[in-house]
Design a protein around this motif. Structure first.
Motif, PDB file in Angstrom:
ATOM      1  N   ILE B  17       0.830  -1.205   0.000  1.00 51.36           N
ATOM      2  CA  ILE B  17       0.000   0.000   0.000  1.00 51.36           C
ATOM      3  C   ILE B  17       0.865   1.255   0.000  1.00 51.36           C
ATOM      4  CG2 ILE B  17      -1.768   1.269   1.241  1.00 51.36           C
ATOM      5  CD1 ILE B  17      -2.850  -1.306   2.295  1.00 51.36           C
ATOM      6  N   PHE B  18       1.856   1.273   0.863  1.00 45.98           N
ATOM      7  CA  PHE B  18       2.769   2.413   0.861  1.00 45.98           C
ATOM      8  C   PHE B  18       3.419   2.562  -0.513  1.00 45.98           C
ATOM      9  CE2 PHE B  18       3.276   2.192   5.673  1.00 45.98           C
ATOM     10  CZ  PHE B  18       2.690   3.428   5.885  1.00 45.98           C
ATOM     11  N   ALA B  19       3.784   1.447  -1.101  1.00 43.54           N
ATOM     12  CA  ALA B  19       4.459   1.494  -2.397  1.00 43.54           C
ATOM     13  C   ALA B  19       3.564   2.119  -3.452  1.00 43.54           C
ATOM     14  CB  ALA B  19       4.868   0.083  -2.827  1.00 43.54           C
ATOM     15  N   GLU B  20       2.303   1.778  -3.388  1.00 42.00           N
ATOM     16  CA  GLU B  20       1.416   2.261  -4.438  1.00 42.00           C
ATOM     17  C   GLU B  20       1.042   3.725  -4.248  1.00 42.00           C
ATOM     18  OE1 GLU B  20      -2.318   0.217  -4.680  1.00 42.00           O
ATOM     19  OE2 GLU B  20      -3.092   1.794  -5.998  1.00 42.00           O
ATOM     20  N   LYS B  21       0.798   4.122  -2.983  1.00 36.58           N
ATOM     21  CA  LYS B  21       0.238   5.452  -2.768  1.00 36.58           C
ATOM     22  C   LYS B  21       1.214   6.456  -2.179  1.00 36.58           C
ATOM     23  CE  LYS B  21      -4.325   3.588  -2.163  1.00 36.58           C
ATOM     24  NZ  LYS B  21      -5.633   3.733  -1.504  1.00 36.58           N
ATOM     25  N   GLY B  22       2.316   5.983  -1.691  1.00 35.78           N
ATOM     26  CA  GLY B  22       3.210   6.901  -1.007  1.00 35.78           C
ATOM     27  C   GLY B  22       2.837   7.025   0.458  1.00 35.78           C
ATOM     28  N   PHE B  23       3.734   7.602   1.207  1.00 30.61           N
ATOM     29  CA  PHE B  23       3.540   7.657   2.653  1.00 30.61           C
ATOM     30  C   PHE B  23       2.305   8.455   3.035  1.00 30.61           C
ATOM     31  CE2 PHE B  23       4.189   9.916   6.699  1.00 30.61           C
ATOM     32  CZ  PHE B  23       4.260   8.829   7.552  1.00 30.61           C
ATOM     33  N   GLN B  24       2.244   9.645   2.520  1.00 30.87           N
ATOM     34  CA  GLN B  24       1.197  10.516   3.015  1.00 30.87           C
ATOM     35  C   GLN B  24      -0.194  10.086   2.597  1.00 30.87           C
ATOM     36  OE1 GLN B  24       0.133  15.139   3.697  1.00 30.87           O
ATOM     37  NE2 GLN B  24       1.647  14.656   2.139  1.00 30.87           N
ATOM     38  N   ALA B  25      -0.309   9.668   1.351  1.00 29.61           N
ATOM     39  CA  ALA B  25      -1.634   9.332   0.836  1.00 29.61           C
ATOM     40  C   ALA B  25      -2.167   8.016   1.413  1.00 29.61           C
ATOM     41  CB  ALA B  25      -1.608   9.262  -0.685  1.00 29.61           C
ATOM     42  N   THR B  26      -1.301   7.276   2.052  1.00 34.51           N
ATOM     43  CA  THR B  26      -1.755   6.018   2.650  1.00 34.51           C
ATOM     44  C   THR B  26      -2.379   6.284   4.015  1.00 34.51           C
ATOM     45  OG1 THR B  26      -0.029   4.752   1.544  1.00 34.51           O
ATOM     46  CG2 THR B  26      -1.012   3.776   3.505  1.00 34.51           C
ATOM     47  N   THR B  27      -3.513   5.669   4.266  1.00 33.85           N
ATOM     48  CA  THR B  27      -4.128   5.849   5.577  1.00 33.85           C
ATOM     49  C   THR B  27      -4.003   4.585   6.406  1.00 33.85           C
ATOM     50  OG1 THR B  27      -6.352   5.032   5.118  1.00 33.85           O
ATOM     51  CG2 THR B  27      -5.866   7.288   4.448  1.00 33.85           C
ATOM     52  N   ILE B  28      -3.815   4.826   7.663  1.00 33.19           N
ATOM     53  CA  ILE B  28      -3.713   3.738   8.624  1.00 33.19           C
ATOM     54  C   ILE B  28      -4.939   2.831   8.569  1.00 33.19           C
ATOM     55  CG2 ILE B  28      -4.280   3.552  11.070  1.00 33.19           C
ATOM     56  CD1 ILE B  28      -1.791   4.804  11.792  1.00 33.19           C
ATOM     57  N   ARG B  29      -6.064   3.450   8.299  1.00 31.49           N
ATOM     58  CA  ARG B  29      -7.297   2.670   8.258  1.00 31.49           C
ATOM     59  C   ARG B  29      -7.292   1.642   7.141  1.00 31.49           C
ATOM     60  NH1 ARG B  29      -9.566   6.042  11.663  1.00 31.49           N
ATOM     61  NH2 ARG B  29     -11.354   5.165  12.747  1.00 31.49           N
ATOM     62  N   GLU B  30      -6.778   2.047   5.990  1.00 29.02           N
ATOM     63  CA  GLU B  30      -6.747   1.103   4.883  1.00 29.02           C
ATOM     64  C   GLU B  30      -5.838  -0.073   5.220  1.00 29.02           C
ATOM     65  OE1 GLU B  30      -5.569   2.729   1.159  1.00 29.02           O
ATOM     66  OE2 GLU B  30      -5.855   0.833   0.096  1.00 29.02           O
ATOM     67  N   ILE B  31      -4.700   0.247   5.769  1.00 25.49           N
ATOM     68  CA  ILE B  31      -3.770  -0.815   6.152  1.00 25.49           C
ATOM     69  C   ILE B  31      -4.431  -1.774   7.137  1.00 25.49           C
ATOM     70  CG2 ILE B  31      -1.648  -1.295   7.422  1.00 25.49           C
ATOM     71  CD1 ILE B  31      -0.492   1.254   6.197  1.00 25.49           C
ATOM     72  N   TRP B 101       6.020  -4.701  -5.342  1.00 25.65           N
ATOM     73  CA  TRP B 101       5.908  -3.478  -4.552  1.00 25.65           C
ATOM     74  C   TRP B 101       7.243  -3.036  -3.978  1.00 25.65           C
ATOM     75  CZ3 TRP B 101       7.350  -3.471   0.508  1.00 25.65           C
ATOM     76  CH2 TRP B 101       7.409  -4.719   1.152  1.00 25.65           C
ATOM     77  N   GLN B 102       8.125  -3.987  -3.723  1.00 30.65           N
ATOM     78  CA  GLN B 102       9.417  -3.587  -3.168  1.00 30.65           C
ATOM     79  C   GLN B 102      10.122  -2.607  -4.095  1.00 30.65           C
ATOM     80  OE1 GLN B 102       8.426  -6.716  -3.394  1.00 30.65           O
ATOM     81  NE2 GLN B 102       8.720  -7.779  -1.425  1.00 30.65           N
ATOM     82  N   ARG B 103      10.081  -2.910  -5.387  1.00 33.76           N
ATOM     83  CA  ARG B 103      10.759  -2.046  -6.336  1.00 33.76           C
ATOM     84  C   ARG B 103      10.083  -0.677  -6.383  1.00 33.76           C
ATOM     85  NH1 ARG B 103      13.525  -5.593  -9.342  1.00 33.76           N
ATOM     86  NH2 ARG B 103      11.708  -6.255 -10.527  1.00 33.76           N
ATOM     87  N   GLN B 104       8.771  -0.747  -6.366  1.00 30.76           N
ATOM     88  CA  GLN B 104       8.015   0.503  -6.392  1.00 30.76           C
ATOM     89  C   GLN B 104       8.412   1.402  -5.221  1.00 30.76           C
ATOM     90  OE1 GLN B 104       4.012  -0.921  -6.911  1.00 30.76           O
ATOM     91  NE2 GLN B 104       3.259   1.152  -7.336  1.00 30.76           N
ATOM     92  N   LEU B 105       8.502   0.770  -4.069  1.00 25.55           N
ATOM     93  CA  LEU B 105       8.848   1.511  -2.862  1.00 25.55           C
ATOM     94  C   LEU B 105      10.254   2.090  -2.983  1.00 25.55           C
ATOM     95  CD1 LEU B 105       7.473   2.162  -0.228  1.00 25.55           C
ATOM     96  CD2 LEU B 105       8.429   0.097   0.765  1.00 25.55           C
TER      97      LEU B 105
END
Lengths: 208, 208, 208, 208
Positions: B17-31, B101-105
């Motif tokens: 999720i972080f990889a796809e959206k970036g740190f800020q756009a990711t919400t704890i709730r989704e995780i 996702w690792q590469r994306q990140l």
DNA sequence: AATGAATGAGCCTTCATTCAT
DNA sequence: GATGAATGAAGGCTCATTCAT
């Protein structure tokens, strides 16, 4: 004393803030705070945050004084010279010490394009790309298809862009010292120009 | 019996999720939603969002299976072939749809390093950069100084990186159709390899 | 030369909008937009939104042309016919698609009177109610007390009003199809007339 | 001492407020204020304002203690009696002095149905309407088509609803005195029952 | 007389975080 | 140890209104 109406004031502060924090992380409250206007002013003048952003991107054109002028050459200038000048201009824009916020903003848009990406390309990139293609047109045989010219252009742009986008990585890989010694703008201009001309047969390659 | 405890489950879903959206756009709730744990679990197990991110980046180091392997060639392989393979590997990593996702990140971190461990990033590239230098060592005369080899390497990497970093801009500039027709990975590999080899004198240049 | 000054223009567009959306859901901006005047104009000309509404309701009194005319019959018309005509007029007013905004506004005020002039509303109905009572006077024996006539009148009005007030509920209860098939104005006129006449002994009841 | 958890508390205060002010004019701030919870609680427990409203409408079922029970009769009860009881129940619900907020809410929904209208019909109206149809089924000949039964039912409901919906208008038309004297619930029950039965041939009509 | 610009209060919603259990 | 409930700060936006011209 200058144009200090609210709309202009908002636009002036919005650019740098958006550039620094990105679209999402920027709050219209901060913008309005710095512009000394009410939060509602953004809605009034621009409709919403997105439109303000788009407008700011468009405005990123000519920041404070001189517009980002296209280069011009006297008649008879060789394409090699033009190419070098173009590469130099590109690198200068990308690497200049005090990175203007415009550049920062463009960077963001490149890596994570938003709804304003097209505006940005049209306002800032299209012309310059066209000029680069013109130069290549003078160099490459007439029968090279358009898409190949584009690819060559991207190869040149890519070499320069790399130093902007991956600057941190470059430093880590080669070390501070080498960086200081051999990666100044003029040195990079030399390298990229020579590398690209050689690839096109207008300069002698590194290996004989 | 495997580690399906909450902490691990969170870590497992957080990466992609972080990889796809970036740190800020990711919400704890989704995780937490995807991990089937309570929202409070992140704070409980990791303290806060930033610590979770750091942990996730660390975890991105070794994918579940094999690490990103270096290329290997049978003895006697020409440097031209090696270079082409290397370029192909690079472009594939950067452009393939199904990027892990690792590469994306990593990509994210490379271009915009965050508080989270930049060392990881560096470790990730250095090997590959070294391998590219080895290939260039076989091509370029021995008296070419190191920094020039580095610059050539960056010129090659830059050409490829451009298509990753400015992919949207490329599309806007050349249009969907040309993009579809002429910018597939293999075509780009051909172009970049040929362009670079020509620059080094190992292929015929575009213009005679 | 006609009154196309701002004040009049505002008043003209305000009526239909208030009628359609109600007081609260209507925004001053929409009114001013349609009237091609500045948002400030409402406050300038009417003080505030409430005063504009009051003025608009007053203006709803006499439509541009003829007021809602009372029905008239040639001498010798049977009360049954008159009643049917009256019911038809009532249902038509309430259900017709193309209700003039004045009626719509009146309806709103009737069901939920606001601060704005309820007298207007009353004036609007009294005549029609009187006419209905006259018809009933012809039908019912002379010794039926007034209040019973009123109740009968309300029973008739109620049957019609129901389809206006609870139209959505009706649809949900019987379904779209039955609604389309059996609740057209003329069919309802038939039913209500017959039901009411039967209740008064002038038509045969549904069950023998 | 009873269920004083936040969710219930919100639901309890939301009903009356929505009923009084309508959906749009009600602020979740007021609701949360009265319920002594944070504004965010609505989002947490109900998702958003609309879902809270829907839930409140559903909950409007049994207000404080007894649920709105359906009527029941001992075997052998005549349909006339049942009808009268049903009408009485209807009028009582609609006109009872201290109008419970539930009624107010339903009113609003009837006149300006929102997204929650269907919920409301299903929860409050469908059963009662069905019961009324059952009674009519005992009265009307078996060959009366369904839609005609529906229309008769609506004629009965409409007569009662009128006194609820147009109560202000009624007072204005007949005056306070007549209203006091002749429009008490029991008197209206008598009238509507008699009028309706006569229309169906089970009572003697007003005019011979 | 009339308006474009600007305001401020308030609304719904989102989010990371904390607390009581 | 772990969670469901609850919080408060903040964000974008809307709207009637006001003010300087």
């Amino acid at each position: 004393m200058s144009e200090d109406d609210a709309r202009t004031r908002i636009l002036n502060v919005a650019g740098p803030i958006f550039a620094e924090k990105g679209f999402q992380a920027t709050t219209i409250r901060e913008i309005c705070g710095q512009a000394n206007v009410n939060v509602a002013a953004v809605n009034y003048h621009f409709g919403d945050k997105e439109h303000l952003y788009t407008e700011a991107v468009k405005r990123a054109h000519q920041p404070s004084g001189q517009p980002d002028e296209l280069l011009e050459w006297p008649p008879g200038t060789t394409p090699e010279t033009k190419l070098r000048d173009q590469i130099k201009a590109m690198l200068t824009r990308m690497l200049s010490e005090r990175t203007p916020w415009q550049r920062q903003l463009m960077n963001r848009e490149m890596l994570e394009p938003t709804f304003a990406c097209r505006e940005l390309v049209e306002a800032h990139i299209r012309d310059r790309f066209g000029q680069l293609l013109d130069i290549l047109g003078e160099i490459l045989p007439a029968d090279v298809p358009a898409y190949r010219c584009h690819q060559v252009a991207f190869s040149i742009v890519g070499q320069a862009l790399h130093y902007h986008v991956a600057s941190h990585v470059v430093t880590v890989l080669v070390g501070e010292e080498e960086r200081e010694a051999h990666y100044q703008i003029d040195q990079l201009v030399d390298h990229i120009t020579q590398f690209s001309l050689a690839a096109m047969g207008l300069a002698s390659p590194l290996a004989p």
